[in-house]
Structures are given as C-alpha cells and as structure tokens.
Design a protein around this motif. Structure first.
Motif: not given
Lengths: 575, 575
Positions: B346-348, B353, B413-416, B418-420, B422-423, B449
């Motif tokens: 991942c990269m911001k 991101t 939203d970088g974490t959002a 990332k969540a998909r 990573d899953t 969320l």
C-alpha cells in the motif's frame, strides 16, 4: 410460459433476490408482497437516523442516486412485474404451490401461485410480556415507523431515555442519543458483560467504559419487571428487580427472532431457536421454496452449529444467490451456494469501534474446544508516524492445535480494526488458520497505514509465545484482582516502564509497587524480593514480557498483565 | 557449549532474528555485524522524515518506548552477545564455517566462526552509470545518511528537486516534498505507466492524477542521459533524451538490487535477477546458512515464479522465523516455514492511497493466465452515512476458472482500501478464491464502516457479471478513445445519470451525447438512434449496467464504461 416467482418480504433479501433474478433471467414473472408500508430500506441505518446523523428517513429508502425505492421504482425501473405492499401472507401451500394473501387495507384475500417461492419474512423484535408494556412511548426498533416515533420524541425533548437490552442496535442508539442529542440514557441488561457471546471480559470492559465515557448509564444484571405509567398512559418509570428508573421513553431492543411460524405451519423444516433450515443453495426442505436473511438458521463454519445472525449484509449476499438460483442458476456456473458464516461484525461507539469474527472464548468452550483467549495492545501504524491509535486485538485459540477460532478488537480508528478483523474473517472462511499463519500473514505495509510488524502479526506472535509457554500471562481483570488482594496474597507488582508514571505509583503504593524499567532490568532484577509472588506490568505488555523472560532465566517465575496499562486505560481502570 | 550464531546485517531482519533467537533459546552466543553506523532503523520511514512529518531521525531508530536501538541497546537490553558496527563481511567460508570480517575504522581483519549463519545484507540502490552521477547533491535513498542529506538540503531551500524513478519511495518522497515543503518536484520515469507491474492503466492514471494534483511534474517515457553540474560541482540539470530539466538536488530512486555477491562467491545458490535462493525454512542451499529480507528471491504463490519484494514487513516476519529456526525451532512445533508471498502493498499519496495484492493484468498474462482486469467504483460506507469515500477496486480474474489472481484499489481513505486489499490478500494466501467466493465473502458490516453489499462483495458481483457475459464493459481509457474518435466511428454516448451534469454535456456535444436516465430508460430507450454504435456511461457504472441489460432485452448491444464518471474524475479526465 414465464416461470412464476413469488417473494414474501421486501426489505432486504426479497428485493435483492427479485432484481437479481430479473437481470439474470428476464423471462420470469416476479411478484413481491410485503405487509408493511415501506419496502427496501436500510434498517441498519435507523440508529443514525434517530441520532440525526442521517437527516431524513427517506435517505434510508433511497438509492445512492437519490431515488426512493418504492413499489413504482421496482416495477418501472427494476422491471419487477408486481409489487404488493400492505399484503400479508396467511398460508403457504407447498403441495399446490400457492400462498394465500390478504390485503390489509381492503381485507381481500387472494391465492398467488408460484413455480419458485422465496421467503424473506425476516424477524420481529422480542417484546417482554410484562405489565405496562403497552404504555405510550414504549417502542421497539423493528422498522422505520419505530425510528420515526423515537426521532420525533427526541426532537420534542426527552429527559430520560431507557433502552432495554444491549444489542448492536441498542448500543448504537444509546451512543447517538448521547453524542448527538445529549439525552441521558440508561441501558438495562440481564447479563453482566457487554456482548457476552461475542467478546471477552476484557473487551466487554472496554465497551462498557467507552459507553460510560459518553455519559450512558449501564445497568447490568437486572431484570425489568414492569413499566409504570402516568395518568395519561405515558410510560414514566422502568421497574427492575433492584430499582425504579425514570423514563419518558423506553426502547425495547432485546434482540429479534425469526418470523418462521408460517414456514413451520407449511411443514418446512425449522430450528425452533433460530429459524427456517436451508441447504447450501438456500433451499428449504422443499426445493421450490428458498429462504434467507433474518428468517433462517445459519451454520457457523467454526463451531459447526446452527445459529441466528440477523444482519443486513447477509440478507443482501444471500438475496443475490437466491436471485441467481430462482433464475435458473448462473448462466455459466449453475446454481450458487452459501456455505455458512464465521460470524463477522463491527460496531462504532463513542470513542472507538469494536469488531470481531469467529468465536469468543466462551462460545469456543461451549462448542467443545479447549480454547484460550489472549488480548494484546499495539499501535495500528508505525510508532514514529504522527497519526496512530492503540489497537486491542484478542485471539481465541485452540491450545493443542494452535488453530485460531476467532479474533476480536477495539480501536479508536474503526476502519483500522475492521481491516484486521476482516482479514482474519477471510482466513477463517478459507482455512483453519494457525497462530503461525497469523504471525506470517501478509498484510500491506507502509508507515502511514501499518507497522512493519503489524499489530495483526504481533497478535499471532503474542499468542504463540503464550501457548508455547514462553510467557505466562494474566488478563487485566486478573491483575486487578491480584492487586485488590495485595494485603493477603504476598504479591509485589513490578512496573517495567521507564519515565514518571511508574515512579508515582511507587510513591502511592510503596510496599507493593516496584519500578524496574526494562533498560535496567539486568542490573536491578535482584531488587525484586525473593520471598514474594511477582506480577509484571508495562505499557502494552511487550517490555514486561521481555523482563519476564530475563526473570525466568534467573530461575524464577512470574506473570505478565496482558495489554499492560493501555488495556487498563481502555477499561477505565486507574492505578 | 552454546551454539554460535553469526548474523550479517543489522537493519531489520538481522536484529529481529537475533532477539527472537535469544528469547526462544538463551543458550546461544549471538554475534551481529553491520558495515554501517546506524543499525535497526525504520528505513520505510525515511520519506516521512524527509517530509518532516517525522521530526527527528532518531524516531526512526527508537523503540515505541523512545529508546534508541544502538549496539548498547542490543547487548544490554536484548542480551545479544556481540554487536559490531562498521564491520564488513569480506568472505563467507561455508566449509570451515567462518566469515572473514574487516573493521572499517581500524582495518583489522577477523575470522568469525559460526554454527548457524544468517544473511541479512539487504539490498543496494541502483545507480545509473552515466555522466555526472558523481556530482554533489545527487543522492540515493539507501540509508539514514541519505535521508539526512536530503532533509538538510530541504531545510536550506531547494527550488528544483528531480527524482529519478517512480518506486514507492520515490513517490512518497515527492508527495512529502510537495505537501510539506512546497518544493516543486519532477519525477522522471522510463515506463509510460505508474507502477506498471502492480496496477492497471486505469489505476495508473489515478496515481498520476493524484500526484499531479499535488503539483508534482511527471515526466514519463524519458531516459536520463547525463547530469550537468555548475562550477562548484553541484548538480544543476538533468539531461534526458528529450529535454534538460533544472535541478538543485537529484534523488536516485530507481529501485534496489539484492546484495548477494558474497553469497554467490561462497557457492550459495542465487537467482541472478532476484537474489539468494532459500527453501521454506529460509535456509540457503547450505542448511547452516539462513537468509531473508531484501537479500532473497522469493516465490510468488500465485504465479509460482521467483520475484524480489524488498519490504520491511517481510524482513520482520522472516527475521522472526529465522530467529526461531536458528534457536532450534519452536519448542512445541519445531522449525517454522515461510511459504512465499502473494505480493501485498500500500502507498499513501496526496489525496488518496493505492494498494494491491496478487497480480495485475499484465503480470497475470505474463505468468500464462488468460486474465481480465475489471475496475469498479462504490462508496466505502453506507451511502446514507455522512462520512464516505468513493473507492476504486480492480479485480484480476482468470476468465475460464473465475479464479481471482489479484486486486488493486484506490481511495481517499487509505485504511478503508487497505481493509479490502488485506482481506483479499488473506483469501489469496489461503486458497484459490473464485469470483463467487468474493461475492459472498463475509466482511464486517455497520453503516459507519461499510455497505450492506460492501464494495468488496460488489467488486466480485461486477466482475462476475462481466465474465458471465451479462454486461459488456470497456475501460475508462477505451471510452476516452471512442469519444476522441467520435467524428469517424459512428458512436453515440448515452449518459444514464439523472440531474444537471448530463444535460450540460448534451448541450456541449449535441450530436454525440444523449441523456436517458435509468428511471426513464424503459420509456425513452427508443430515442437511442438505431444506426449508431452505443457506449453507456453513468456515475459509477451501476445505472449504465442496468440500462445496458434493458437495451439488450430490446435486442441491441452496447458497451458500458466501467467505473463511470467517478473513474474519469479520479483519472483527471473531464468531459
């Protein structure tokens, strides 16, 4: 001739099944009936409408392009042949393949014949049969009408709100009332712990503290006996087995139960506790009748047992599968399957979000596993990156096989904890992951979004160390208990943090609290009294673990408070 | 006698292996050597130190408890027996089991004998052998010294920064210079696309637009021929095959190559392109010599091919495994394994991101798969929830088997995102997931969320529809090309959005742009000229898909621009 499809229920599953079916196979004649006025709405959004985060109730009924999903929308835009609202199913006749219906406005009855029938009748709110439950301003939260009543009452002004039950919806409403309306709210629940079937006592404490920080009054381990009303028939008090609590509105949010009576009467196989039984094609015991959503009992893939998991996301995913299957299957791959669930959920609260997947320790033990649950704390991003949040993760493991049975978490950044829980959910769905596989799980890394050894991997490492016997741990509440009994249990508490905070605790508890920072541990370890029992604590658990190992090399043993002071802080525990 | 462990390299892998080994088996004598001055630092944090988001360089060297990880820390806190910095390995002798070393300050040479050897020599920055590369203010970004030079120069004032290469580090530095220092920055790269081996042309366009919005000047498809200097030997221009670009600082960020020469000379099996070869225990071709991190060639579990994936997160995870294995294995489960990677990152950037896992379409085709890559757009949360972001997900699928080979995404939203990702990474690591499994993947849901039909599941649905042949799609750039050629290709573009925006486009392109909102499509479909080719577009792709199905039922065909106007906007494309 077009295949006749009949669908009972049009909130989530039914409309999804209908529209998917029409897209896959336009040569079908689809009828949907629903006994309500509103169809196809985002029921999970009701707490956010009540809180006023969602402005208008129509937003819960609209597409992302702002078109209201009413019967006209389904017939004219989605090409569904017939949509009948205020129409109740009275009887299912699987032999002759019809459903007897009644128009609730005209009383007119009609037999609707089908080739394939879909049951999406959902669930109903559990209402306790106690005195005063019929008083005014006592509402369930079963549909948009309820949400409107509550919101309207909030706008007029509520001084005392009481919520019975502590389901997701109950908690979300309580947080909304506290954060957005500043309405004092009491939450009454029977069990001691928050979400006792989903999280550990540690995470339960964090949820409780989060809600209490919002000003919510939590009354646990009490039974509501009756409701008292004023002269005008409005509720004014909730009477429990221990106290009387003022209330000018009461919300019954004690969970839901599947509406499976009609299915049972029709001879379809049902689980009396959880709902209609289905196979992996989502067919009931009659292969021309499909069911999904809140209505069905669903298999937990980890415990192997049936359960009830009423969630809009499941209804949507299952609705699509049913839609494909009643259309004759995917044109390329045929009938589609839904194997079951691992049980994945998340809930935003006041300061943090809690999320989980799989079993918690109690449910794992109940399912016959020799399980242990291990909590830990680590930042969600590189510790040198300015924006970061301390994340709690708790891993539930079968001791002998090291198989992971579940994971729960809590974090101020909701999406960050969702990321870890969803990743574990995928692991649980696609395998029987071990602690080692968690330790090496490949998650994306960049300092603004993760740690090089991510909290997800570290959770595996911590649990691996404990299961291997490298580090003895106690849960935060066990540390509390040891400290409470310090006058009699011969314990000394060794704080391995550096800095000012441990020195203050040494001053406060001179006989019991000792400060030996990790960096001086080799030199100062001998200061730890030889005739005492020792419990270590540090900031997050890591430094104390390293000290514990050094201590063991020196020939002694001790315990380490998992999650350290960070877990204490999130639980609202001050030392 | 204690087992002698020797470790070469002390940045990430080496120190992790050493400390883990000591914790598992204190009865080892561990020596670490490193040729540098600084050890155990967060190299991935350098762009954020350069940008000044990280205040002091010591933060990259400190533990989360603010203790600097220097040799003293490792010997006194971590109980590592010997830590020798400024010490270079000159030769590995696997027969006699020693490494010949040289102290870079004294010139003293020493043979260090081992029972188990760990190679963690990492990688070096690629430096082009062209004229002027030795000029002052041309730096690589290989270590903290480089980062300090660049930051110091930023503080003094840089008017023209040129970065050669477009690696993660290059892009992160460029964004930091633009966002935090307001320094105009030119990024020169050979390939046409951004991250061509990792993302599609669509996501590449989004990355480029994100960076251009930050004011970064991207020069693609140019070769740097030489650097020109001023009278004082400072770089002042970068000369490409097409232009001369002003520069008072140049950063060479053209990627890295494994430092495997010493290993090769010692007869260890190496891949000339990627580095030292290892088995699943991370042993080299000599079972007493382990290797990991940037030094090794690693197996891609999807393509089955070797690759180089220099990431701090891998070095950390592998370091722990090596630490366990050189300690004699996990006390309960024995030697630990590292099976390979799927390639997750991942990269911001400036506004968004980007993240990915598995193969992109090009790499999948190169690996022999008959693959297609399908992009889509959907909000990351419930559309009625106030806070939400439009997420791009792109799914790479093997057409015949519907097996998912990779997923990439972009979101504010970088974490959002990332969540998909990573899953999906977990799904790729634990199985051979199909589109159907993506459609029904159980991810946590709550309106603040996620969506009830989450963007993750919808990505599976969209790709499933396209692979099944329900909806014909074109990529955004293909839509651009059709529109560019509108004077000759007989195309009309049907915009199925409601509202004002499509009406303005109809005015602007009266002969080519037609507005038929989904809600009026049944009635107005006949207005679509019968003698024209048709391309549909809408906001995110969904409405146009539904229109396309209606159009096909009417006996005609057309294409749909995937991701709709949202994808266009993220690519910086205006109509």
């Amino acid at each position: 001739m077009a295949k006749k499809i009949l669908i009972i229920g049009a909130v989530a599953l039914g409309t999804k099944a209908a529209t998917r079916c029409k897209r896959v196979n336009p040569d079908t004649e689809i009828t949907i009936i629903d006994q309500g006025q509103f169809i196809s709405y985002g029921g999970c959004g009701m707490p956010f409408y009540i809180s006023s985060e969602v402005d208008s109730i129509n937003e819960l009924r609209a597409t992302s392009a702002n078109v209201i999903r009413d019967p006209h929308f389904f017939t004219h835009v989605k090409d569904i042949d017939h949509v009948k609202i205020r129409t109740k199913a009275l009887e299912i006749n699987p032999q002759e393949q019809y459903v007897l219906t009644e128009n609730l406005d005209t009383g007119e009855k009609e037999k609707l014949f089908y080739d394939e029938l879909v049951l999406g009748m959902g669930s109903h709110a559990i209402v306790p049969q106690i005195k005063g439950v019929g008083l005014k301003n006592i509402t369930t939260i079963a549909g948009l009408e309820d949400a409107e009543k509550i919101r309207t009452h909030c706008e007029k002004g509520i001084r005392h709100m009481v919520i019975i039950g502590a389901s997701f919806t109950a908690i979300e409403i309580a947080v909304g009332l506290a954060d957005m309306w500043n309405i004092p709210c009491t939450l009454i629940k029977r069990s001691k712990r928050m979400l006792p079937n989903l999280v550990s006592s540690t995470v339960s404490d964090m949820i409780r503290h989060d809600l209490e920080e919002a000003g919510i009054n939590i009354v646990a381990e009490e039974d509501v006996l009756e409701f008292a009303g004023d002269d005008e028939g409005n509720v004014c008090e909730v009477v429990t087995n221990k106290q009387r609590i003022k209330a000018d509105h009461v919300i019954l949010a004690m969970g839901v139960k599947a509406n499976y009576e009609l299915a049972e009467k029709a001879g379809l196989k049902c689980d009396p506790k959880y709902g209609v039984c289905v196979n992996e094609y989502l067919q009931t015991s009659n292969s021309h009748i499909y069911a999904g959503g809140d209505l069905i009992a669903i298999k937990n893939l980890i415990s192997g047992k049936e359960m009830h998991l009423p969630m809009g996301s499941l209804a949507n995913r299952q609705g699509r599968i049913i839609g494909t299957n009643i259309a004759g299957g995917n044109p390329q791959t045929g009938l589609e399957t839904f194997p079951g669930v691992v049980g994945t959920w998340c809930m935003k609260m006041h300061k943090g979000t809690v999320a989980g997947t799989g079993l918690n320790e109690d449910m794992a033990v109940k399912a016959g596993f020799d399980a242990v649950s291990i909590n830990m704390e680590q930042l969600d991003r590189a510790h040198f990156y300015p924006e970061k949040h301390m994340m709690t993760l708790e891993v539930v493991v079968e001791k002998k096989t090291r198989r992971i049975l579940g994971m729960q978490g809590y974090c101020a950044d909701g999406t960050a904890v969702k990321a870890r829980i969803d990743t574990m959910a995928a692991m649980l769905q696609f395998g029987k992951p071990t602690l080692h596989e968690l330790s090496i799980a490949e998650v994306s890394y960049s300092p603004p979004l993760a740690s090089a050894m991510d909290v997800f991997n570290t959770a595996g490492n911590v649990a691996d160390n404990i299961v291997t016997g490298l580090g003895e741990f106690i849960k935060p509440a066990e540390f509390d208990a040891l400290f409470e009994a310090r006058d009699s249990n011969n314990y000394v508490f060794v704080d391995t943090r550096a800095g000012q905070a441990p020195l203050e605790l040494c001053k406060k508890y001179p006989e019991y609290w000792l400060n030996i920072p990790l960096e001086r541990f080799n030199e100062d370890m001998e200061k730890i009294p030889a005739d005492k029992n020792i419990a270590f604590i540090c900031n997050s658990g890591t430094r104390a673990y390293e000290c514990l190992l050094k201590f063991k090399r020196g020939g002694r043993n001790a315990v380490n408070s998992s999650g350290g002071m960070q877990a204490m802080k999130k639980r609202g525990k001050k030392y």
